[in-house]
Scaffold this active site. Structure first.
Site, PDB file in Angstrom:
ATOM      1  N   ASN A 151       8.720  20.277  -6.743  1.00 26.98           N
ATOM      2  CA  ASN A 151       7.759  19.821  -7.737  1.00 26.98           C
ATOM      3  C   ASN A 151       7.782  20.641  -9.023  1.00 26.98           C
ATOM      4  O   ASN A 151       7.448  20.139 -10.084  1.00 26.98           O
ATOM      5  CB  ASN A 151       6.346  19.827  -7.140  1.00 26.98           C
ATOM      6  CG  ASN A 151       6.038  21.070  -6.339  1.00 26.98           C
ATOM      7  OD1 ASN A 151       6.743  21.390  -5.381  1.00 26.98           O
ATOM      8  ND2 ASN A 151       5.001  21.787  -6.730  1.00 26.98           N
ATOM      9  N   GLN A 179       7.860  14.287  -4.270  1.00 27.39           N
ATOM     10  CA  GLN A 179       8.390  14.205  -5.633  1.00 27.39           C
ATOM     11  C   GLN A 179       9.631  13.330  -5.741  1.00 27.39           C
ATOM     12  O   GLN A 179       9.989  12.899  -6.827  1.00 27.39           O
ATOM     13  CB  GLN A 179       8.709  15.604  -6.171  1.00 27.39           C
ATOM     14  CG  GLN A 179       7.492  16.457  -6.446  1.00 27.39           C
ATOM     15  CD  GLN A 179       6.584  15.909  -7.547  1.00 27.39           C
ATOM     16  OE1 GLN A 179       6.978  15.075  -8.346  1.00 27.39           O
ATOM     17  NE2 GLN A 179       5.352  16.381  -7.574  1.00 27.39           N
ATOM     18  N   SER A 199       3.330  10.481  -1.203  1.00 25.22           N
ATOM     19  CA  SER A 199       1.933  10.462  -1.654  1.00 25.22           C
ATOM     20  C   SER A 199       1.739   9.445  -2.768  1.00 25.22           C
ATOM     21  O   SER A 199       2.543   9.379  -3.707  1.00 25.22           O
ATOM     22  CB  SER A 199       1.536  11.857  -2.138  1.00 25.22           C
ATOM     23  OG  SER A 199       0.241  11.819  -2.698  1.00 25.22           O
ATOM     24  N   GLY A 200       0.672   8.663  -2.670  1.00 20.51           N
ATOM     25  CA  GLY A 200       0.433   7.579  -3.621  1.00 20.51           C
ATOM     26  C   GLY A 200       0.283   8.025  -5.062  1.00 20.51           C
ATOM     27  O   GLY A 200       0.879   7.429  -5.966  1.00 20.51           O
ATOM     28  N   THR A 237     -10.931   4.936   9.815  1.00 25.64           N
ATOM     29  CA  THR A 237     -10.874   3.582   9.250  1.00 25.64           C
ATOM     30  C   THR A 237      -9.949   3.551   8.044  1.00 25.64           C
ATOM     31  O   THR A 237      -9.982   4.453   7.208  1.00 25.64           O
ATOM     32  CB  THR A 237     -12.296   3.139   8.841  1.00 25.64           C
ATOM     33  OG1 THR A 237     -13.101   3.174  10.015  1.00 25.64           O
ATOM     34  CG2 THR A 237     -12.299   1.745   8.256  1.00 25.64           C
ATOM     35  N   CYS A 325      -1.871  23.334  -8.389  1.00 21.61           N
ATOM     36  CA  CYS A 325      -2.616  23.944  -7.291  1.00 21.61           C
ATOM     37  C   CYS A 325      -2.780  25.439  -7.507  1.00 21.61           C
ATOM     38  O   CYS A 325      -3.691  26.057  -6.978  1.00 21.61           O
ATOM     39  CB  CYS A 325      -1.888  23.714  -5.975  1.00 21.61           C
ATOM     40  SG  CYS A 325      -1.196  22.085  -5.840  1.00 21.61           S
TER      41      CYS A 325
HETATM   42  C1  LIG Z   1       1.654  16.741  -4.920  1.00 20.83           C
HETATM   43  C2  LIG Z   1       2.524  17.250  -3.839  1.00 20.83           C
HETATM   44  C3  LIG Z   1       2.047  17.374  -2.529  1.00 20.83           C
HETATM   45  C4  LIG Z   1       0.628  17.109  -2.151  1.00 20.83           C
HETATM   46  O1  LIG Z   1       0.291  15.768  -2.202  1.00 20.83           O
HETATM   47  P1  LIG Z   1      -1.268  15.386  -2.261  1.00 20.83           P
HETATM   48  O2  LIG Z   1      -1.278  13.914  -2.091  1.00 20.83           O
HETATM   49  O3  LIG Z   1      -1.750  15.815  -3.612  1.00 20.83           O
HETATM   50  O4  LIG Z   1      -1.941  16.114  -1.152  1.00 20.83           O
HETATM   51  C5  LIG Z   1       2.912  17.815  -1.564  1.00 20.83           C
HETATM   52  N1  LIG Z   1       4.189  18.118  -1.856  1.00 20.83           N
HETATM   53  C6  LIG Z   1       4.697  18.011  -3.091  1.00 20.83           C
HETATM   54  C7  LIG Z   1       6.116  18.346  -3.341  1.00 20.83           C
HETATM   55  C8  LIG Z   1       3.871  17.588  -4.130  1.00 20.83           C
HETATM   56  O5  LIG Z   1       4.364  17.494  -5.367  1.00 20.83           O
END
Ligand SMILES: *Cc1c(COP(=O)(O)O)cnc(C)c1O
Length: 402
Positions: A151, A179, A199-200, A237, A325
């Site tokens: 990332n 990513q 991740s959405g 749910t 983060c």
């Molecule tokens: C953003 C990210 C995550 C975390 O995803 P979230 O949906 O925000 O918890 C995990 N791994 C990588 C490489 C990311 O860039």
């Protein structure tokens, strides 16, 4: 004021098509997909359609997709679930020093429970040594957890080779592909992956939804116990609107990927070239080629990434230093540290992560305002006036306190 968003590795805007697809599931289709009555029956096909859409993007079958609340949950589930289900087989996990905190901190937590974790180092370009990976495997190794793309630097790891090594030694392979998905082709079969997380909110769907791919036949203890949702893999749910949105985002990502790649890469390369042409003493962090098309991470020697970001913000530009983060802490990013970037450079690392909405005008605007900001900050910097002599860690701490 102009507003230019170049922090798409932190999060993306929800795409209009995604939002449109979601709205009916907030309004009339409010049912619980686990219910047998009309209200439930109206929404369960939508959840299953989304499952197909996600599966198609990463080349698996729908039954191998589990909907989760976020990428962090998926990483926790994959790693803790494996540790729990394979603890009789061994207690050793292999990962890297440059993983997202969702992986690193999960491994740290497992170390407290008696698991042993090998954190593979990276070289100065942020790449792995696959011989070191293979040598680290023991008969106690139960999991290799290595991200598909980083990332912070955008570096793409050789997942197919990692998958082959894992297969050869019969070790399970988890990859955090948060990513990579949507930016480059992701194929769980070709890569020999057993567990994959996406991740959405990194691909134009809302925050708070994601998917975990679990290869058929993989024993994995659930992270969240409760009802029978997701074939007992993940209780709770369903977040129906977000799941619908994730499905549409995956479908769009698949359809547009090749075109998107070329367009974003051209913009990123223009930004990169412009910065290197105009600003002296800049260092690229990451691999020059094996990198996501949208990511540019550079260090502007002698200045603080944070002050640069604040100055960018005043000009309407959103970028990032380290990962979102860790911002708020003054420590340089663990990824920069792992790449042995010296402290002065590590503190000035800045990430531009472009997205679908960026235009050439955006890039040119950044190239117009950036050089004078860097110059002004350098002139104010106590480090710059030392004539470029690198500071020690201690000196750096003193400078920061002043
Ligand atoms: C953003 C990210 C995550 C975390 O995803 P979230 O949906 O925000 O918890 C995990 N791994 C990588 C490489 C990311 O860039």
């Amino acid at each position: 004021m102009k507003r230019i968003y170049m922090d798409n590795n932190a999060t993306t805007a929800v795409r209009p098509e995604v939002l449109e697809a979601m709205l009916p599931y907030f309004r009339e289709h409010f049912g619980n997909p686990s219910s047998v009555h009309w209200a439930g029956r109206a929404v369960s096909p939508a959840v299953e359609k989304a499952r197909e859409q996600v599966a198609k993007l990463i080349n698996c079958s729908a039954a191998e997709i589990v909907f989760i609340s976020c990428g962090s949950e998926g990483d926790n589930h994959a790693i803790k679930g494996t540790a729990e289900s394979l603890k009789d087989k061994g207690n050793h996990i292999i990962t890297t020093t440059v993983e997202h905190p969702a992986v690193l901190h999960t491994c740290k937590a497992l170390e407290k429970q008696g698991f042993e974790v090998t954190y593979l180092p990276v070289d100065k370009d942020g790449m792995l040594d696959l011989d070191a990976l293979e040598k680290a495997i023991t008969d106690k190794t139960i999991l290799i957890s290595i991200m598909w793309a980083n990332n912070e630097t955008g570096n793409i790891f050789p997942v197919e080779q990692i998958g082959a090594i894992a297969k050869k030694h019969k070790v399970r392979f988890h990859t955090d592909a948060v990513q990579a998905v949507g930016k480059i082709p992701v194929d769980v079969q070709a890569a020999g992956v057993d567990l994959l997380v996406l991740s959405g909110h990194k691909i134009g769907a809302p925050k708070g939804v994601g998917a975990l791919y679990i290869r058929r036949g993989t024993k994995l203890t659930p992270l969240i116990h409760g009802g029978h949702q997701e074939r007992n893999r993940r209780a709770g749910t369903h977040n129906v609107p977000s799941i619908v949105g994730l499905g549409v985002a995956c479908e769009l990502a698949g359809a547009e990927q090749a075109e998107h790649y070329a367009r974003i890469k051209a913009l990123r390369d223009r930004l990169e070239k412009g910065i290197f042409d105009q600003v002296p003493e800049v260092k690229l962090n990451g691999h020059p080629e094996l990198r996501l098309p949208n990511t540019l991470n550079v260090s502007f020697a002698y200045i603080e990434g944070e002050s640069l970001l604040l100055n960018f913000d005043m000009k309407g530009i959103a970028a990032s230093s380290g990962s979102a983060c860790t911002s708020g802490s003054l420590e340089p990013s663990h990824v920069m540290g792992a790449m042995c970037v010296d402290v002065v450079l590590a503190h000035s690392s800045t990430r531009f992560s472009l997205g679908a909405d960026n235009t050439q005008e955006d890039v040119d605007y950044v190239l117009e305002v950036l050089p004078p900001i860097v110059q002004r900050l350098r002139e104010m910097s106590p480090l710059y006036n030392r004539g470029g002599k690198p500071l020690t860690c201690d000196e750096c701490q003193i400078v920061r306190r002043v």
